[in-house]
Write a protein that holds these residues in place. Structure first.
Motif, short mmCIF file in Angstrom:
data_model
loop_
_atom_site.label_atom_id
_atom_site.label_comp_id
_atom_site.label_asym_id
_atom_site.label_seq_id
_atom_site.Cartn_x
_atom_site.Cartn_y
_atom_site.Cartn_z
N GLU A 1 -2.88 -1.04 5.03
CA GLU A 1 -2.66 -0.87 3.60
C GLU A 1 -3.45 -1.94 2.85
OE1 GLU A 1 1.37 -0.62 2.27
OE2 GLU A 1 2.02 0.54 4.02
N GLU A 2 -4.23 -1.52 1.87
CA GLU A 2 -5.03 -2.45 1.07
C GLU A 2 -4.72 -2.20 -0.40
OE1 GLU A 2 -9.74 -3.14 -0.10
OE2 GLU A 2 -9.16 -1.52 1.27
N ILE A 3 -4.34 -3.25 -1.13
CA ILE A 3 -4.07 -3.11 -2.56
C ILE A 3 -5.38 -3.11 -3.32
CG2 ILE A 3 -3.01 -4.17 -4.58
CD1 ILE A 3 -0.73 -5.10 -2.82
N ASP B 1 -3.33 -3.79 -9.17
CA ASP B 1 -1.90 -4.03 -9.39
C ASP B 1 -1.66 -4.43 -10.84
OD1 ASP B 1 0.77 -4.24 -8.96
OD2 ASP B 1 0.68 -5.98 -7.65
N LYS C 1 -2.73 1.56 -3.78
CA LYS C 1 -3.08 1.16 -2.43
C LYS C 1 -4.03 2.17 -1.79
CE LYS C 1 1.41 -1.00 -1.40
NZ LYS C 1 2.59 -0.94 -0.49
N TYR D 1 -0.37 5.58 -5.38
CA TYR D 1 0.36 4.66 -6.26
C TYR D 1 1.74 4.42 -5.66
CZ TYR D 1 -2.75 4.23 -10.24
OH TYR D 1 -3.80 3.89 -11.05
N ASP D 2 2.08 3.14 -5.50
CA ASP D 2 3.40 2.76 -4.97
C ASP D 2 4.35 2.65 -6.16
OD1 ASP D 2 5.44 1.96 -3.38
OD2 ASP D 2 4.52 0.08 -2.72
N PRO E 1 1.26 -0.83 -8.18
CA PRO E 1 0.27 -1.06 -7.12
C PRO E 1 -0.43 0.23 -6.70
CG PRO E 1 2.38 -2.09 -6.58
CD PRO E 1 2.61 -1.22 -7.77
#
Length: 198
Positions: A11-13, A16, A22, A43-44, A20
């Motif tokens: 997982e890479e952001i 933010d 990702k 999108y988280d 976030p």
């Protein structure tokens, strides 16, 4: 019980600023046995709650109209009629629904009835929304509503005849998914169509 065939690899952001964004890489064992690796941007999102206010005696509903950038970018004018809604922000879903009804519409309600729990757009967000209906009393409107200006909200409160609102789904004047589902739930479970027993 189905065996889990997916493993999150990385997982890479990417961003933010608000929520976030990702880039998620995952490995999935296909049904034919082949292992495939995919990367998707997701999108988280925080979970949310929405409530459709209705009045049985007047056969009316209360919606909000506000600007939605995603709808504008997709070709709509961006001003959507919706049920009152917001992110949970650590609150229980029913609590948040009651608070959003008060903040956005000005109506004070005591309790909500659970309708549905849905993933909003599971291909690109993690958001799950808790949908409720609640009966409102015109005498219990505490203020004009309109949302929280500090959050950039500029919300118009719209009271509609319930059958007119259903017709607006059919004509494409109400296109917000959660609101369409809540109107259909209200028709099926609570109010029925005009002239039908509910």
């Amino acid at each position: 019980m189905t065996r889990d065939t997916v493993r999150i690899v990385r997982e890479e952001i990417l961003s933010d600023h608000y929520l976030p964004l990702k880039n998620v890489t995952y490995a999935q064992r296909r049904r034919d046995g082949e292992l495939q690796v995919q990367s998707r941007e997701v999108y988280d999102c925080a979970d949310g709650a929405a409530v459709l206010l209705y009045n049985r005696a007047h056969r009316s509903v209360v919606l909000t109209r506000q600007f939605r950038l995603g709808a504008r970018l997709a070709g709509h004018d961006g001003y959507l009629l919706e049920a009152a809604a917001g992110m949970l922000d650590g609150a229980a879903p029913a609590e948040r629904a009651i608070a959003e009804a008060r903040e956005e519409t000005g109506y004070d309600i005591d309790h909500v009835q659970s309708a549905l729990q849905l993933y909003v757009s599971p291909g690109s967000t993690t958001e799950r929304i808790h949908l409720f209906v609640a009966e409102y009393d015109r005498a219990r409107r505490c203020d004009a509503g309109g949302g929280n200006p500090d959050e950039g909200e500029d919300i118009e409160v719209v009271e509609l005849d319930f059958d007119d609102a259903l017709a607006m789904v059919e004509t494409g004047d109400i296109v917000d998914a959660k609101t369409v589902l809540l109107l259909m739930y209200l028709e099926r479970k609570v109010l029925g169509r005009h002239g039908e027993a509910s």
